[in-house]
Every structure is written in structure tokens, then in C-alpha cells.
Design a protein around this motif. Structure first.
Motif, PDB file in Angstrom:
ATOM      1  N   LEU A   1       1.947 -11.189   9.157  1.00 21.34           N
ATOM      2  CA  LEU A   1       2.334 -10.146  10.106  1.00 21.34           C
ATOM      3  C   LEU A   1       2.167  -8.754   9.501  1.00 21.34           C
ATOM      4  O   LEU A   1       1.820  -7.798  10.210  1.00 21.34           O
ATOM      5  N   GLN A   2       2.380  -8.623   8.198  1.00 23.04           N
ATOM      6  CA  GLN A   2       2.112  -7.341   7.537  1.00 23.04           C
ATOM      7  C   GLN A   2       0.655  -6.939   7.723  1.00 23.04           C
ATOM      8  O   GLN A   2       0.345  -5.783   8.051  1.00 23.04           O
TER       9      GLN A   2
ATOM     10  N   GLU B   1       7.397  -0.750   0.230  1.00 24.30           N
ATOM     11  CA  GLU B   1       6.260  -1.405   0.877  1.00 24.30           C
ATOM     12  C   GLU B   1       4.961  -0.985   0.205  1.00 24.30           C
ATOM     13  O   GLU B   1       4.865   0.125  -0.325  1.00 24.30           O
ATOM     14  N   THR B   2       3.986  -1.863   0.246  1.00 26.82           N
ATOM     15  CA  THR B   2       2.731  -1.573  -0.432  1.00 26.82           C
ATOM     16  C   THR B   2       1.572  -2.269   0.273  1.00 26.82           C
ATOM     17  O   THR B   2       1.756  -3.253   0.989  1.00 26.82           O
ATOM     18  N   MET B   3       0.373  -1.753   0.031  1.00 23.03           N
ATOM     19  CA  MET B   3      -0.844  -2.415   0.504  1.00 23.03           C
ATOM     20  C   MET B   3      -1.494  -3.242  -0.598  1.00 23.03           C
ATOM     21  O   MET B   3      -2.565  -3.803  -0.392  1.00 23.03           O
ATOM     22  N   GLU B   4      -0.859  -3.300  -1.728  1.00 18.83           N
ATOM     23  CA  GLU B   4      -1.488  -3.844  -2.928  1.00 18.83           C
ATOM     24  C   GLU B   4      -2.106  -5.223  -2.726  1.00 18.83           C
ATOM     25  O   GLU B   4      -3.142  -5.537  -3.282  1.00 18.83           O
TER      26      GLU B   4
ATOM     27  N   LYS C   1      -6.301  -3.080   2.016  1.00 19.62           N
ATOM     28  CA  LYS C   1      -6.234  -2.118   0.906  1.00 19.62           C
ATOM     29  C   LYS C   1      -7.535  -1.318   0.723  1.00 19.62           C
ATOM     30  O   LYS C   1      -7.489  -0.091   0.546  1.00 19.62           O
ATOM     31  N   PRO C   2      -8.723  -1.956   0.766  1.00 18.77           N
ATOM     32  CA  PRO C   2      -9.964  -1.186   0.572  1.00 18.77           C
ATOM     33  C   PRO C   2     -10.234  -0.150   1.669  1.00 18.77           C
ATOM     34  O   PRO C   2     -11.066   0.740   1.476  1.00 18.77           O
TER      35      PRO C   2
END
Length: 263
Positions: free
Chosen positions: A213-214, A237-240, A245-246
Motif C-alpha cells: 500500500l505504501q 517515513e522513507t522511500m528507501e 525511489k528512482p
């Protein structure tokens, strides 16, 4: 079974929410609503719209504060606003707005930066009760001390009292802040993109989602953002680890502010 029943009966999809967090909320709801078991809770909410509304309150936890994480708003002033100022008109999406603390904070920041009059703010949430409260723009007087402190730390240029009227233990935010905000029901789990925006702010919402879901939510934000638009997330929160992410570059690492990569 409860989550499936909520989806099938009421159309709210919690199936990809973090299981640990969801379990805590359901058990808390069970206790607060005075039912003996989760099965009894399911039976009640299936046949009683009022009971479902109460359950939704517990599942969505609409708790926040104005100018929460002041350093985030400071970074917006220095890193994002100078770019937003180059647009003749702006659309900003605050996703998961709860009772309205963040969109009103954003409106104050934009007012002080001379951008509010040319901005349309979309503030969305899945909780109708929270949206009703947000539209009213009324907060308890006890909250104002914290709001004021946050505002000052966030780089506020005026007195916070300029933005509200106090009366009988509550404060009502100024109408000029509300006139450019559209509050609307929108689910990051089931709904699609509804507008092209220059900035999306979704803070302390993704932490309640599982990875699937993220990624869905980040995809919605990416598709909503105009060329080189900005995205703000919560400090935890992070996109790592996301496939998205790209598609973004970091603007302010500590404050979790990103910018869409040119395609």
C-alpha cells in the motif's frame, strides 16, 4: 474477517494496512465500544452505520497538531517555496489531513509567503467525521499553546493569534485560511489521482501501511505531481525500499522532502 467485512460492506479498504498497528486499533475499538469480541464488533458494524462510523474513528486515528515537526515547515520555506513562487497558480494536495491541522498550517505558511491567493489546497481523508471537523476550523484553546510554539519554531513571521478568534474555550481559524481549501473524501487504498499538483504533503500516514500500500500511495503521488513537483513525507517515513525511489531525488534528507525526477 473484520477487515474484509469493512471492505465489502462499507467500501473502506484496510487490507493492506500494517497488521500490528491495525490489531492494536481494533482491540482498542473493541474495548471502547463495549463489545465482547472482534466477532461481535464485526456483527455490530455490519448492521449499524453509526457503529461503523465509530469504528472508523478508531481505525484512522485523526490526531495531529499544527506545524507538527517545525523543521519540516522551515525547510518548505527555504527549499520549496522559492520554486512554487515561479508558478502563476498552484495546486497542493495534503493527503491524510485528519482534522485539518496540516492544511491550515500550510495555508498560513502560504499566506505569509504571498502565495495563498493563487493556491488551491486539496485536503483529503477517509474519515468523514474528521473532515467535518476540519471544515469547521475549530480547535480547543488548550491546543493553542503547542500550536503557537510550533508556529514560532517553524519560522512564522507574525503572531499566531492573528489567525484565529478565541471564544468560550475554543479557537476558530480565520475564514481567509479556509476559503482556498477543499476538503474531500479520498482513499489512498482504493481511489485514483484527481488533479495535477505542484506539491503533495502526506505525513505520518504511510507508517500505517504495509509495503504494497505504501508503493500504491507513492505511485499516486508521483502521478499527481507536475513536472519536477515536490513531495513531503513524515520524519519516520522513507522511500528507501520503494520501487518509486528512482523517480524522486532528495531535497531535504532529514525533513523527508523529495522532488520528482524529470522524465
Amino acid at each position: 474477517m473484520l477487515v474484509e467485512a469493512v471492505f465489502l460492506r462499507w467500501g473502506h479498504d484496510f487490507r493492506d494496512y500494517s497488521q500490528a498497528s491495525l490489531k492494536r486499533r481494533v482491540l482498542h475499538a473493541q474495548k471502547q465500544m463495549g463489545v465482547a469480541s472482534v466477532s461481535a464488533l464485526q456483527e455490530r458494524m455490519l448492521h449499524d452505520a453509526t457503529a461503523f462510523s465509530e469504528l472508523l474513528e478508531h481505525l484512522t486515528v485523526p490526531v495531529s497538531e499544527m506545524f507538527r515537526d517545525p523543521h519540516y515547515f522551515r525547510a518548505l520555506r527555504t527549499q520549496v517555496v522559492p520554486v512554487l513562487r515561479t508558478y502563476p497558480s498552484l495546486k497542493i494536495w495534503v493527503a491524510g489531513c485528519g482534522a485539518g491541522e496540516e492544511p491550515y498550517s500550510m495555508a498560513i505558511l502560504l499566506e505569509e509567503e504571498g502565495l495563498l491567493d493563487r493556491t488551491m489546497l486539496y485536503a483529503t481523508d477517509i474519515n468523514p467525521a474528521a473532515l467535518d471537523k476540519a471544515r469547521a476550523g475549530i480547535f480547543s484553546a488548550e491546543q493553542v499553546r503547542l500550536f503557537t510554539s510550533n508556529y514560532q519554531q517553524a519560522g512564522g513571521t507574525r503572531s499566531f493569534s492573528d489567525y484565529y478568534t478565541a471564544d468560550y474555550g475554543a479557537v476558530v481559524l480565520d475564514q481567509r485560511l479556509r476559503r482556498n481549501i477543499t476538503f474531500a473524501d479520498h482513499s489512498l487504498a482504493t481511489d485514483s489521482v484527481f488533479a495535477e499538483t505542484q506539491f503533495v504533503s502526506c505525513r505520518n500516514v504511510l507508517i500505517y501501511f504495509n509495503r504494497t500500500l505504501q508503493d500504491r500511495a507513492l505511485g499516486l503521488f508521483h502521478d499527481s505531481l507536475a513536472h519536477r513537483g515536490f513531495l513531503g513525507l513524515g520524519t519516520k517515513e522513507t522511500m528507501e525500499f520503494s520501487a518509486w525511489k528512482p523517480r524522486f531525488e532528495q531535497v531535504a534528507r532529514a525533513e523527508r522532502i523529495y522532488r520528482k525526477v524529470a522524465q
